[in-house]
Design an enzyme around this catalytic site. Structure first.
Site, mmCIF file in Angstrom:
data_model
loop_
_atom_site.group_PDB
_atom_site.id
_atom_site.type_symbol
_atom_site.label_atom_id
_atom_site.label_comp_id
_atom_site.label_asym_id
_atom_site.label_seq_id
_atom_site.Cartn_x
_atom_site.Cartn_y
_atom_site.Cartn_z
ATOM 1 N N SER A 83 0.811 -1.226 0.000
ATOM 2 C CA SER A 83 0.000 0.000 0.000
ATOM 3 C C SER A 83 0.846 1.278 0.000
ATOM 4 O O SER A 83 0.299 2.373 0.064
ATOM 5 C CB SER A 83 -0.906 0.004 1.231
ATOM 6 O OG SER A 83 -0.137 -0.199 2.400
ATOM 7 N N THR A 185 -1.919 3.877 4.277
ATOM 8 C CA THR A 185 -0.904 4.896 3.960
ATOM 9 C C THR A 185 0.028 5.100 5.137
ATOM 10 O O THR A 185 -0.392 4.928 6.274
ATOM 11 C CB THR A 185 -1.650 6.221 3.683
ATOM 12 O OG1 THR A 185 -2.323 6.099 2.447
ATOM 13 C CG2 THR A 185 -0.730 7.414 3.642
ATOM 14 N N THR A 203 1.906 7.082 -0.235
ATOM 15 C CA THR A 203 1.023 5.931 -0.468
ATOM 16 C C THR A 203 1.010 5.533 -1.942
ATOM 17 O O THR A 203 1.333 6.352 -2.816
ATOM 18 C CB THR A 203 -0.423 6.312 -0.055
ATOM 19 O OG1 THR A 203 -1.254 5.150 -0.090
ATOM 20 C CG2 THR A 203 -1.026 7.357 -0.983
ATOM 21 N N ARG A 213 -6.780 8.316 -10.686
ATOM 22 C CA ARG A 213 -7.327 8.686 -9.365
ATOM 23 C C ARG A 213 -6.211 9.151 -8.414
ATOM 24 O O ARG A 213 -5.164 8.531 -8.316
ATOM 25 C CB ARG A 213 -8.053 7.475 -8.766
ATOM 26 C CG ARG A 213 -8.725 7.740 -7.410
ATOM 27 C CD ARG A 213 -7.854 7.336 -6.254
ATOM 28 N NE ARG A 213 -8.557 7.398 -4.959
ATOM 29 C CZ ARG A 213 -7.944 7.328 -3.787
ATOM 30 N NH1 ARG A 213 -6.631 7.200 -3.736
ATOM 31 N NH2 ARG A 213 -8.614 7.389 -2.675
ATOM 32 N N VAL A 214 -6.470 10.241 -7.736
ATOM 33 C CA VAL A 214 -5.560 10.727 -6.700
ATOM 34 C C VAL A 214 -6.354 10.800 -5.405
ATOM 35 O O VAL A 214 -7.506 11.247 -5.397
ATOM 36 C CB VAL A 214 -5.008 12.127 -7.073
ATOM 37 C CG1 VAL A 214 -4.245 12.744 -5.915
ATOM 38 C CG2 VAL A 214 -4.100 12.018 -8.310
ATOM 39 N N GLY A 215 -5.740 10.368 -4.318
ATOM 40 C CA GLY A 215 -6.446 10.369 -3.032
ATOM 41 C C GLY A 215 -6.098 11.578 -2.185
ATOM 42 O O GLY A 215 -5.581 12.591 -2.674
ATOM 43 N N ASP A 216 -6.342 11.450 -0.911
ATOM 44 C CA ASP A 216 -6.104 12.556 0.028
ATOM 45 C C ASP A 216 -4.626 12.734 0.379
ATOM 46 O O ASP A 216 -4.192 13.832 0.745
ATOM 47 C CB ASP A 216 -6.869 12.300 1.331
ATOM 48 C CG ASP A 216 -6.400 11.011 2.016
ATOM 49 O OD1 ASP A 216 -6.217 9.997 1.302
ATOM 50 O OD2 ASP A 216 -6.199 11.017 3.238
ATOM 51 N N THR A 236 -5.387 8.616 7.278
ATOM 52 C CA THR A 236 -5.291 7.370 6.533
ATOM 53 C C THR A 236 -6.709 6.867 6.301
ATOM 54 O O THR A 236 -7.634 7.267 6.985
ATOM 55 C CB THR A 236 -4.450 6.327 7.302
ATOM 56 O OG1 THR A 236 -4.380 5.121 6.526
ATOM 57 C CG2 THR A 236 -5.043 6.004 8.661
ATOM 58 N N GLY A 237 -6.852 6.002 5.326
ATOM 59 C CA GLY A 237 -8.181 5.464 5.047
ATOM 60 C C GLY A 237 -8.630 5.844 3.650
ATOM 61 O O GLY A 237 -7.818 6.212 2.806
ATOM 62 N N GLY A 239 -9.498 7.933 0.943
ATOM 63 C CA GLY A 239 -9.174 9.342 0.779
ATOM 64 C C GLY A 239 -10.328 10.227 0.368
ATOM 65 O O GLY A 239 -10.380 11.407 0.737
HETATM 66 C C1 SD4 Z 1 -5.875 7.085 -0.438
HETATM 67 N N1 SD4 Z 1 -5.666 7.533 1.916
HETATM 68 O O1 SD4 Z 1 -5.257 7.019 -1.484
HETATM 69 C C2 SD4 Z 1 -5.118 6.811 0.820
HETATM 70 C C3 SD4 Z 1 -5.135 5.353 0.995
HETATM 71 C C4 SD4 Z 1 -4.830 4.827 2.310
HETATM 72 O O2 SD4 Z 1 -4.667 4.323 4.439
HETATM 73 O O3 SD4 Z 1 -4.459 3.925 2.458
HETATM 74 N N2 SD4 Z 1 -4.920 5.152 3.403
HETATM 75 O O4 SD4 Z 1 -7.067 7.290 -0.365
#
Ligand code: SD4
Length: 328
Positions: A83, A185, A203, A213-216, A236-237, A239
């Site tokens: 991850s 992350t 991450t 796709r781009v996350g947080d 984390t989590g 995004g």
């Molecule tokens: C995302 N927050 O790309 C990241 C992924 C993640 O634990 O693992 N977070 O959304």
């Protein structure tokens, strides 16, 4: 009669409100004792090795920013990670795309999104901060910048990641669905004994996401925020849920208003709960660190662990959670 989910939502909101009300009424009292020495907080169990590296560097007299960067690089370079870094799970088309950001002791920021083939995206993010007039570079532009600055291209998609992707395709029919069990992350925030703050977040994003796709995590104010005068936060989590409320920035702003870090995390999660009808399968976890050395951790669901290092004391903790459901 309310169904189970409505009941859990209402109970969680009520619990969050009373905790927040209690905290606002007692602004002076931090939830946990303040700490005077170096303090490092990071997400998940692999945060332990990131913290160990960062703490070792701080104790040897390194700059906080260097310690933060080198700490998360340990996780980026770990070939067993699925991850973070190039060994991370790919998007649904088989591309490993990386997101990372970093903020320094003065609140300066650098970020890369949708970066491929580079082992240490956090270091590219740092160079964006230090060598360009910009905060964020993306995709091919970020890759070109990395190569121009001496980074080498490396192949992603490890055999383990390829196998997971092949199985995912068979099972799901190409439908991207970020869930609680296909991400993790590394977000690391730290305070030096001198009271300086810095942080980094890196991450490979949620597994089997859509191409592009781009996350947080690389978004300044969502996955990470550092305000030298107030504190730092990381997320984390899934995004998408963090981005909708600018999670890390929200937490830092609450701390600025006097809300202790733990309650600031609760309030940010409460905002996520309030604006979504369903949070099935969604996990979000926050870490917060006040300039004074008090800190907090909170998650939507049980299962979110964080690594806490206070000087030579390194420990993995279970974050308290808003919902009682046992999911990751
Ligand atoms: C995302 N927050 O790309 C990241 C992924 C993640 O634990 O693992 N977070 O959304």
């Amino acid at each position: 009669m309310p169904d189970r989910r409505t009941f859990i939502r209402k109970t969680a909101l009520a619990a969050g409100s009373s905790l927040l009300a209690a905290s606002v009424g007692q602004k002076a009292a931090a939830v946990v004792p303040q700490h005077e020495g170096h303090l490092i907080l990071s997400t998940w169990s692999f945060g332990m090795k990131a913290n160990a590296k960062a703490m070792e560097m701080l104790q040897a007299g390194s700059r906080l920013l260097d310690a933060v960067e080198e700490g998360v690089k340990v996780v980026e370079a770990d070939p067993s990670m699925t991850s973070v870094g190039l060994s991370g799970f790919p998007d649904r088309d088989g591309n490993v795309t990386l997101d990372a950001c970093i903020m320094d002791e003065e609140g300066k920021a650098g970020s890369v999104t949708f970066l491929q083939y580079i082992e240490h995206p956090v270091s590219v993010a740092r160079l964006v901060m230090e060598k360009t007039p910009h905060v964020m570079l993306s995709g091919k532009g970020a890759l070109r910048f990395a190569l121009d600055n001496g980074f080498r291209m490396k192949k992603g998609l490890s055999p383990q990641a390829r196998q997971a992707w092949e199985e995912w395709k068979k099972k799901t029919g190409y439908v991207p669905r970020p869930s609680a069990d296909n991400h993790d992350t590394i977000g690391l925030i730290a305070r030096s004994a001198q009271g300086k703050l810095a942080g980094a977040c890196t991450t490979s994003g949620v597994a089997f996401k859509m191409y592009g796709r781009v996350g947080d995590s690389p978004i300044i104010g969502a996955g990470l925020y550092v305000d030298p005068l107030v504190g730092a936060a990381t997320a984390t989590g899934v995004g998408e849920y963090v981005m909708r409320i600018c999670g890390a920035h929200t937490i830092v702003e609450l701390m600025r208003q006097g809300v202790p870090p733990q309650q600031a995390c609760v309030e940010a999660l409460k905002r996520i709960v309030q604006r979504h009808q369903s949070l099935e399968g969604v996990q979000v976890g926050f870490l917060a660190l006040h300039r004074s050395g008090s800190y907090g951790a909170y998650a939507l669901r049980p299962g979110f662990q964080y690594a806490l290092s206070l000087g030579n004391n390194h420990a993995l903790h279970d974050a308290p959670a808003m919902f009682a459901e046992e999911k990751k």
